[in-house]
Design an enzyme around this catalytic site. Sequence first.
Site, short mmCIF file in Angstrom:
data_model
loop_
_atom_site.label_atom_id
_atom_site.label_comp_id
_atom_site.label_asym_id
_atom_site.label_seq_id
_atom_site.Cartn_x
_atom_site.Cartn_y
_atom_site.Cartn_z
N HIS A 40 0.82 -1.22 0.00
CA HIS A 40 0.00 0.00 0.00
C HIS A 40 0.85 1.27 0.00
O HIS A 40 0.35 2.36 -0.27
CB HIS A 40 -0.92 0.00 1.22
CG HIS A 40 -2.22 0.70 1.00
ND1 HIS A 40 -2.36 1.76 0.14
CD2 HIS A 40 -3.45 0.49 1.53
CE1 HIS A 40 -3.62 2.19 0.16
NE2 HIS A 40 -4.30 1.43 0.98
N ASP B 290 -11.91 -8.44 -18.50
CA ASP B 290 -12.07 -9.61 -19.36
C ASP B 290 -10.70 -9.97 -19.93
O ASP B 290 -10.13 -9.24 -20.73
CB ASP B 290 -13.06 -9.31 -20.48
CG ASP B 290 -13.39 -10.54 -21.33
OD1 ASP B 290 -12.70 -11.57 -21.19
OD2 ASP B 290 -14.33 -10.46 -22.14
#
Length: 443
Positions: free
Chosen positions: A166, A385
């Site tokens: 992070h 996708d």
Amino acid sequence: MREVIVISSSMVRPENINRSGRREKIHLTPHDLDLLYLYYPQRGLLFHKPDPENRFIPRLMASLSTALEIYFPFAGRLVKVNNQEDDTVSFYIECDGSGAKFVHAKAESVTMNDVFQSHGSVPDFLPHFYPANNVQSRDALISEPLLALQVTEMKDGVFISFGYNHMVADGSSLWNFFHTWSKICLNGSDSNIQPLVLKDWVCKGIDYPVHIPVLEMETLPRCEPSTKERVFHFSKMKISDLKAKANYEIGTMDLKISSLQAVVAYLWLSIIRHSGLNREEETQCKVTADMRQRLNPPLKKECFGNVTNLATATTTVGELLDHGLGWTALQICKTVRLKTNESYENIAKNWVRNVKRPKTSVGSRLANNSLIISSSPRFDVYNHDFGWGKPIAARAGPADGTGGMLVMFRGVEEGSIDVHATLNSSLWSDVLVNLLINDMVGQ
């Protein structure tokens, strides 16, 4: 427990490590350094299984290499510098192209239905579908990459997960990377993808690199708490009802409660009500705020880096229980509105001035009574996708167990929200879970 077998683990490097025109070193801001002891956030998406002729593992690795050329900080390494002249240490990201970890695993006895357990239960095998369990940001100094990914083949599905440091990026940056990766895999090239825009935020009065006294960097213990998990689904209608109720209760104020704030308030109120905590104890709700458009001048929405800050609402258990949904949501709304350019700069300056130890997951009593709201329904997690269809579910990896972690996902149905909740023993209640499940069923 279902068996998960690791087939291979390798380091995928950018196609062109020596690409010109990119930054070789990224200095870390006080907001980044404050996350040195934070566990890697982990997320995962469930897909249908592609055709065996697809040869999707080599395609995923090849497209990842191309994506890392664009998102080159993820292929870098965290470096510590010992400043002997003032007995301090400093940190930066070395963009050396060392690569991201790619794990290929198989769980051939696991089906997609096993992931979708009744009443939102989370199966005990799911943590093994993630690549960075129990990894903290500081571990990148020794052995861990800044980004790890895992592809787990199931009997009838594929689970693609990641864990990331992070300090180098936030959720917005990570999901932008994930979308780029899937797009390259689908199309076979990066011809229409824009170059990376790094965050360009500098706080006046702070010299880089930031020096931290060695004593403040002492090794701290890791916690191994007991937690339980559930996934709660909020339909568009349920969310609309909560939002309308919250705004009705606060009356004709200038402030308006958002859908997300209404859902978070409902969960905070419900969890604390059934936790058994004493009325005089304090509790907090910490909501992640994206600061890109709050800064002056504002940063580009797509800029890469860690540009978030926690908006913290604090109250006592008694005060929370004596008020309703509207009041609770209003406290959250007010704290989020306080996140401005001035507050962001002041936090950074105070951090350097006081040189306090970065946040640790070894929690105090207050931390154990509090909730952290992570991720956002704004992230379009279902628009990825890789070449065999879009995902059908999103999940969060194991949390550190301090208090409660509520990871917010956009639901599959338009306007809905899925909440992957991880609660420690102080906040967990079977009565609470049953009530929430029954409430969700009645949507």
